[in-house]
Design an enzyme around this catalytic site. Structure first.
Site, PDB file in Angstrom:
ATOM      1  N   VAL A 107       0.844  -1.201   0.000  1.00  8.97           N
ATOM      2  CA  VAL A 107       0.000   0.000   0.000  1.00  8.97           C
ATOM      3  C   VAL A 107       0.880   1.252   0.000  1.00  8.97           C
ATOM      4  O   VAL A 107       0.401   2.355   0.213  1.00  8.97           O
ATOM      5  CB  VAL A 107      -0.946   0.006   1.231  1.00  8.97           C
ATOM      6  CG1 VAL A 107      -1.895  -1.190   1.192  1.00  8.97           C
ATOM      7  CG2 VAL A 107      -0.168   0.024   2.551  1.00  8.97           C
ATOM      8  N   HIS A 117      -4.404  -4.452  -2.156  1.00  2.00           N
ATOM      9  CA  HIS A 117      -4.746  -4.051  -0.783  1.00  2.00           C
ATOM     10  C   HIS A 117      -4.924  -2.550  -0.623  1.00  2.00           C
ATOM     11  O   HIS A 117      -4.877  -2.030   0.482  1.00  2.00           O
ATOM     12  CB  HIS A 117      -3.685  -4.585   0.194  1.00  2.00           C
ATOM     13  CG  HIS A 117      -3.656  -6.089   0.267  1.00  2.00           C
ATOM     14  ND1 HIS A 117      -2.594  -6.811   0.777  1.00  2.00           N
ATOM     15  CD2 HIS A 117      -4.578  -7.008  -0.114  1.00  2.00           C
ATOM     16  CE1 HIS A 117      -2.873  -8.108   0.706  1.00  2.00           C
ATOM     17  NE2 HIS A 117      -4.059  -8.254   0.157  1.00  2.00           N
TER      18      HIS A 117
HETATM   19  P1  OAD Z   1       5.399 -10.252   4.685  1.00  2.00           P
HETATM   20  O1  OAD Z   1       5.986  -9.331   5.691  1.00  2.00           O
HETATM   21  O2  OAD Z   1       4.461 -11.306   5.140  1.00  2.00           O
HETATM   22  O3  OAD Z   1       6.576 -10.988   3.916  1.00  2.00           O
HETATM   23  C1  OAD Z   1       7.663 -10.287   3.389  1.00  2.00           C
HETATM   24  C2  OAD Z   1       8.486 -11.267   2.595  1.00  2.00           C
HETATM   25  O4  OAD Z   1       9.531 -10.535   1.965  1.00  2.00           O
HETATM   26  C3  OAD Z   1       9.157 -12.355   3.419  1.00  2.00           C
HETATM   27  O5  OAD Z   1       8.950 -13.614   2.788  1.00  2.00           O
HETATM   28  C4  OAD Z   1      10.638 -11.985   3.414  1.00  2.00           C
HETATM   29  O6  OAD Z   1      11.486 -13.127   3.418  1.00  2.00           O
HETATM   30  C5  OAD Z   1      10.743 -11.259   2.083  1.00  2.00           C
HETATM   31  N1  OAD Z   1      11.828 -10.260   1.999  1.00  2.00           N
HETATM   32  C6  OAD Z   1      12.370  -9.504   2.976  1.00  2.00           C
HETATM   33  N2  OAD Z   1      13.293  -8.673   2.481  1.00  2.00           N
HETATM   34  C7  OAD Z   1      13.345  -8.903   1.137  1.00  2.00           C
HETATM   35  C8  OAD Z   1      14.105  -8.356   0.060  1.00  2.00           C
HETATM   36  N3  OAD Z   1      14.978  -7.379   0.245  1.00  2.00           N
HETATM   37  N4  OAD Z   1      13.886  -8.843  -1.184  1.00  2.00           N
HETATM   38  C9  OAD Z   1      12.999  -9.830  -1.404  1.00  2.00           C
HETATM   39  N5  OAD Z   1      12.241 -10.375  -0.417  1.00  2.00           N
HETATM   40  C10 OAD Z   1      12.409  -9.924   0.826  1.00  2.00           C
HETATM   41  O7  OAD Z   1       4.723  -9.332   3.557  1.00  2.00           O
HETATM   42  P2  OAD Z   1       3.634  -9.709   2.473  1.00  2.00           P
HETATM   43  O8  OAD Z   1       3.848 -11.068   1.931  1.00  2.00           O
HETATM   44  O9  OAD Z   1       3.580  -8.582   1.523  1.00  2.00           O
HETATM   45  O10 OAD Z   1      -1.936  -7.237   4.003  1.00  2.00           O
HETATM   46  O11 OAD Z   1       2.315  -9.707   3.322  1.00  2.00           O
HETATM   47  C11 OAD Z   1       1.114  -9.898   2.673  1.00  2.00           C
HETATM   48  C12 OAD Z   1       0.050  -9.064   3.305  1.00  2.00           C
HETATM   49  O12 OAD Z   1       0.004  -9.341   4.693  1.00  2.00           O
HETATM   50  C13 OAD Z   1       0.290  -7.575   3.261  1.00  2.00           C
HETATM   51  O13 OAD Z   1      -0.128  -6.980   2.058  1.00  2.00           O
HETATM   52  C14 OAD Z   1      -0.550  -7.084   4.371  1.00  2.00           C
HETATM   53  C15 OAD Z   1      -0.166  -8.092   5.421  1.00  2.00           C
HETATM   54  O14 OAD Z   1      -1.074  -8.313   6.359  1.00  2.00           O
HETATM   55  C16 OAD Z   1      -2.826  -6.349   4.460  1.00  2.00           C
HETATM   56  O15 OAD Z   1      -2.507  -5.393   5.136  1.00  2.00           O
HETATM   57  C17 OAD Z   1      -4.233  -6.653   4.073  1.00  2.00           C
END
Ligand code: OAD
Length: 248
Positions: free
Chosen positions: A110, A126
């Site tokens: 977001v 989102h």
């Molecule tokens: P997460 O915080 O769940 O996951 C982040 C991911 O990024 C993890 O798998 C890390 O290993 C990876 N990561 C960290 N640093 C990185 C980098 N430099 N390059 C590549 N990968 C990296 O975030 P999301 O999967 O986006 O929803 O979470 C999904 C949703 O959960 C979000 O949109 C939000 C949250 O609740 C809502 O707010 C509705």
């Protein structure tokens, strides 16, 4: 089976990129991590704010109970985002939009950093933390155009209270956006999943949809995720370092 050496992986991917007809990318919080935006779950920590886990403060229940508290949380998050610039992963994806016959960028973020890097027509599953939406008439407005001292802000169209235009836990995705993303996923031939823990549905279903339709699936993430198993290629690394290496 011979182990694939690193340079071969990149060369193989560049070759796939050169011949791709429709590239689809799904991004999550990890794509913005190198810009200084905290992830939600990456590294095993859960974001807690004023003693509340993010999925409590960012929930439909909290919105119903305490709208000003939800505003306070998003004001805080925008305060952090205000200092963040797009990184090399965002700019690479922005360049890709003109590099293939078709390109689709879908994000769970977001933060608005894809658009700030120059990406157009991003499907924001989102919502966007920089936008407010009226609870009465649905009018949307850039938060920066609203009175920062008025929480909740009042809609200029109808006078009702406004809320952050983001999807909270317990809420549906904006009408049509997921369906559009799912349709495009089913039509791509190369799918990248970048920086998402792939546990929040329905977003996490998109790569599987692409795979089912025959796309080659690539994950870029320093950590394994539930999706890793179905990926054709997993690259363990930082998005801001890996994606620029794929320039073809
Ligand atoms: P997460 O915080 O769940 O996951 C982040 C991911 O990024 C993890 O798998 C890390 O290993 C990876 N990561 C960290 N640093 C990185 C980098 N430099 N390059 C590549 N990968 C990296 O975030 P999301 O999967 O986006 O929803 O979470 C999904 C949703 O959960 C979000 O949109 C939000 C949250 O609740 C809502 O707010 C509705």
């Amino acid at each position: 089976m011979p182990v694939k050496q690193e340079p071969n992986i990149y060369e193989e991917l560049r070759e796939r990129l050169r011949s791709a007809r429709h590239v689809f990318a799904l991004t999550g919080a990890g794509v913005s991590a190198e810009s200084g935006v905290p992830t939600f779950r990456g590294g095993g920590d859960t974001t807690v704010w004023k003693g509340m886990p993010f999925d409590v403060i960012s929930s439909a229940g909290m919105l119903a109970r305490d709208l000003p508290a939800v505003w306070e949380w998003f004001d805080y998050r925008r305060g952090v985002l205000g200092h963040c610039q797009p990184n090399a992963a965002h700019t690479t994806l922005a360049r890709w939009q003109d590099s293939f016959p078709r390109f689709t960028l879908v994000t769970q973020n977001v933060d608005g950093l894809h658009a700030a890097a120059g990406s157009r027509d991003v499907l924001e599953l989102h919502g966007n933390a920089w936008r407010a939406r009226c609870l009465g008439c649905g009018w949307r407005e850039d938060v920066r155009h609203l009175d920062a001292d008025e929480r909740p802000p009042v809609c200029r169209a109808c006078g009702e209270a406004m809320r952050p235009d983001v999807v909270l836990f317990g809420e549906m995705l904006p009408a049509g956006v997921f369906e559009e993303a799912a349709m495009r996923a089913s039509e791509c031939d190369l799918c990248f999943v970048v920086g998402t823990s792939a546990i929040v549905y329905p977003a996490a279903a998109l790569p599987a949809e692409a795979r089912r339709a025959g796309a080659y699936l690539v994950e870029v993430n320093p950590e394994p995720t539930p999706l890793s198993e179905i990926c054709d290629m997993t690259i363990r690394g930082l998005a801001g370092e890996i994606l620029p290496r794929l320039e073809f």
